[in-house]
Write an enzyme that holds these catalytic residues in place. Structure first.
Site, PDB file in Angstrom:
ATOM      1  N   THR A 442     -34.105   9.236 -22.128  1.00 41.98           N
ATOM      2  CA  THR A 442     -34.414   7.851 -22.491  1.00 41.98           C
ATOM      3  C   THR A 442     -33.657   6.811 -21.667  1.00 41.98           C
ATOM      4  O   THR A 442     -34.250   5.807 -21.252  1.00 41.98           O
ATOM      5  CB  THR A 442     -34.153   7.627 -23.989  1.00 41.98           C
ATOM      6  OG1 THR A 442     -34.948   8.548 -24.744  1.00 41.98           O
ATOM      7  CG2 THR A 442     -34.527   6.210 -24.402  1.00 41.98           C
ATOM      8  N   THR A 460     -45.582  13.120 -28.143  1.00 46.11           N
ATOM      9  CA  THR A 460     -44.356  13.703 -27.621  1.00 46.11           C
ATOM     10  C   THR A 460     -43.413  12.585 -27.172  1.00 46.11           C
ATOM     11  O   THR A 460     -43.821  11.436 -27.015  1.00 46.11           O
ATOM     12  CB  THR A 460     -44.637  14.672 -26.455  1.00 46.11           C
ATOM     13  OG1 THR A 460     -45.533  14.050 -25.535  1.00 46.11           O
ATOM     14  CG2 THR A 460     -45.251  15.964 -26.962  1.00 46.11           C
ATOM     15  N   HIS A 461     -42.148  12.949 -26.989  1.00 45.54           N
ATOM     16  CA  HIS A 461     -41.098  11.950 -26.804  1.00 45.54           C
ATOM     17  C   HIS A 461     -41.412  10.932 -25.709  1.00 45.54           C
ATOM     18  O   HIS A 461     -41.331   9.723 -25.924  1.00 45.54           O
ATOM     19  CB  HIS A 461     -39.769  12.633 -26.487  1.00 45.54           C
ATOM     20  CG  HIS A 461     -38.765  11.693 -25.927  1.00 45.54           C
ATOM     21  ND1 HIS A 461     -38.045  10.830 -26.718  1.00 45.54           N
ATOM     22  CD2 HIS A 461     -38.402  11.426 -24.647  1.00 45.54           C
ATOM     23  CE1 HIS A 461     -37.279  10.091 -25.950  1.00 45.54           C
ATOM     24  NE2 HIS A 461     -37.459  10.431 -24.700  1.00 45.54           N
ATOM     25  N   GLY A 462     -41.766  11.405 -24.517  1.00 45.57           N
ATOM     26  CA  GLY A 462     -41.977  10.502 -23.394  1.00 45.57           C
ATOM     27  C   GLY A 462     -43.044   9.470 -23.672  1.00 45.57           C
ATOM     28  O   GLY A 462     -42.912   8.295 -23.297  1.00 45.57           O
ATOM     29  N   ILE A 465     -41.639   6.712 -26.260  1.00 44.16           N
ATOM     30  CA  ILE A 465     -40.692   5.768 -25.669  1.00 44.16           C
ATOM     31  C   ILE A 465     -41.361   4.925 -24.590  1.00 44.16           C
ATOM     32  O   ILE A 465     -41.058   3.732 -24.445  1.00 44.16           O
ATOM     33  CB  ILE A 465     -39.464   6.511 -25.104  1.00 44.16           C
ATOM     34  CG1 ILE A 465     -38.787   7.333 -26.207  1.00 44.16           C
ATOM     35  CG2 ILE A 465     -38.467   5.529 -24.512  1.00 44.16           C
ATOM     36  CD1 ILE A 465     -38.324   6.526 -27.391  1.00 44.16           C
TER      37      ILE A 465
END
Length: 504
Positions: A442, A460-462, A465
């Protein structure tokens, strides 16, 4: 997954579970499911996955309905507060436990960990955020022809522990930038003496305090953090140096506040624009206004359960490493990190007996070196056949790389192909190209203006963010780190889901 895909219901659940995470897995499964005769040969047994009420606590739907109607940010604050107190309680209880009793303690505490992760209210909050995001996108496209509205609406939301982590490192950079001696030291800093060395430098005390405060909150994180053996930022503070120096180079002081307020302003502007266009649709404006409010109150919490999980496992790790130090002193193992190659029950027996067959460690280290070079496929049969899934490429320009659109917008810039976070030297305007991202990446996101990954999906995370930071992003691009060369100029289309290489 053999038992799961042996039945038609199991196949639906598998597709629903994994297809949302990565469409290439879904497409591989769809290709595989065409083999009707092969499916008939699969063994039958108790399925691993469940769906619907079968996999929920009985009160889950009630919590979802109540929290959705109430739409109170205080509910999220309470969930976070309870999780923080649970971690503090663990730290108090584990402090006096050692030896064989430590393993029994950890085994029992994992039940508490599951209660934190599977808490009905917490799961409900996560579901509300994700379902509302999907609903807004669907409704805005149906009512207004607007694609990916959530991408802008979810910028700068509250309670997103991962995006806060990236912004708060900008604050650390603001302290470091004042002291040239510290910046000079960063070029040759050592993890073993890092904070001791800082105290001898002009401004070192202020930098040390700023970093210690940051690490107290985020020190359990790192790239690849789901693997408990990976060095955490608390264990390897120099891993943060490239990102701090990039922040100093790329941003003016006070960038944390500026970037957050810019994202918040864009989200408000998009909300007002959509609401104005919905004036002519009976009831549409009121429904949209409520959905946007719910989205912004709940979507940030999606990142918190993973944070709690990682925090708890780091506490376990610290306690186990103390046992490893004792084993080194007694000559049972050679290095404390040797325990990484033992299962928990095996390590328990070593602590109990003070005996270890070192051939196990040597063999597993050799195996690990081989496995580390492998690229795992998305799907593989028990016989070793790799099943491939393809992108649908009908709407993309010829020669472009197909992927999954997860954060809208189009951006051109220099590709920065990075395989290891420790090598992440970023300049403002670069587009990050990598295999995957997790929360440890991040802090890099604040400096880039676009994202391309080989693995990922909408939640998913990417992707999460990237949307909150307002970065165009395409994920699931097969072999992106091989097909795109570092330094090439590329164009990322985050609305349609493709990447064009502009310089060969």
């Amino acid at each position: 997954m053999s038992y799961d895909v042996a039945s038609s219901m199991g196949r639906k659940i598998v597709l629903n579970s994994f297809g949302q995470a990565d469409p290439l897995i879904k497409n591989a499964m769809l290709n595989f499911f065409k083999r009707k005769q092969f499916l008939k040969t699969l063994p039958r047994g108790k399925r691993t996955l469940r769906m619907g009420t079968e996999g929920m606590s009985w009160d889950m739907p009630i919590h979802v309905i109540k929290m959705y109607r109430k739409n109170d940010p205080a509910d999220i604050k309470e969930l976070i507060s309870n999780a923080q107190e649970s971690v503090r309680e663990l730290q108090r209880r584990i402090a006096g436990v050692s030896g064989v009793e430590l393993f029994d303690f950890i085994w029992q505490d994992r039940k508490q960990l599951m209660e934190v992760l599977a808490n009905s209210q917490g799961v409900a909050a996560g579901l509300i955020g994700m379902v509302t995001a999907a609903r807004i996108n669907k409704k805005m496209e149906k009512w207004l022809g607007e694609k990916g509205a959530v991408d802008t609406l979810s910028q700068s939301v509250d309670n997103n522990i991962s995006s806060e982590m990236g912004l708060e490192l900008l604050d650390v950079a603001d302290v470091v930038r004042k002291y040239p001696a510290v910046i000079e030291y960063f070029a040759h800093a050592s993890d073993e003496t890092f904070f001791e060395d800082l105290t001898r430098l002009e401004g070192g005390a202020a930098v040390s305090q700023s970093l210690q405060t940051y690490l107290e909150k985020y020190g359990m994180r790192c790239s690849g953090e789901i693997d408990a053996t990976r060095p955490r930022w608390s264990e390897q503070p120099t891993a943060l140096i490239p990102m701090i120096l990039s922040n100093i180079k790329n941003f003016e002081p006070g960038a944390h506040k500026i970037k957050f307020e810019q994202g918040l302003e864009e989200a408000k502007r998009k909300e007002q624009e959509l609401l104005a266009r919905l004036e002519q649709l009976p009831g549409g404006r009121q429904k949209a206004k409520k959905m946007v409010s719910i989205l912004r109150n709940f979507i940030g919490y999606r990142e918190y359960p993973k944070y709690s999980f990682i925090h708890r496992f780091f506490i376990y790790k610290q306690a186990l490493l103390k046992e490893a130090d004792q084993l080194v002193q007694r000559g049972v193992i050679r290095e404390r990190e040797d325990i990484y190659y033992l299962f928990l029950e095996e390590l328990r027996e070593v602590v109990k007996t003070n005996r270890l067959d070192y051939g196990i460690i040597a063999r597993r280290k050799a195996e690990y070196e081989v496995y580390e070079k492998l690229t795992p496929p998305r799907m593989m049969t028990s016989e070793g056949e790799i099943i491939i899934g393809e992108h649908h490429t009908g709407n993309i320009p010829q020669g472009a790389l197909a992927g999954i659109p997860v954060s809208s917008g189009t951006v051109e810039g220099r590709a920065r192909v990075i395989l290891n976070l420790e090598d992440a030297v970023i300049e403002e305007g670069d587009i990050l190209v990598t295999k995957f991202t997790d929360p440890g990446w991040t802090p890099v996101f604040v400096s880039v203006k676009g994202l391309v990954t080989e693995v990922g999906g909408m939640m998913t995370h990417g992707a999460v963010i990237a949307r909150e930071y307002g970065l165009p992003a395409v994920v699931g691009v097969d072999d992106a780190t091989k097909l795109i060369r570092d330094g090439q100029k590329i164009r990322v289309n985050g609305a349609e889901g493709y990447v064009e290489i502009l310089e060969q």
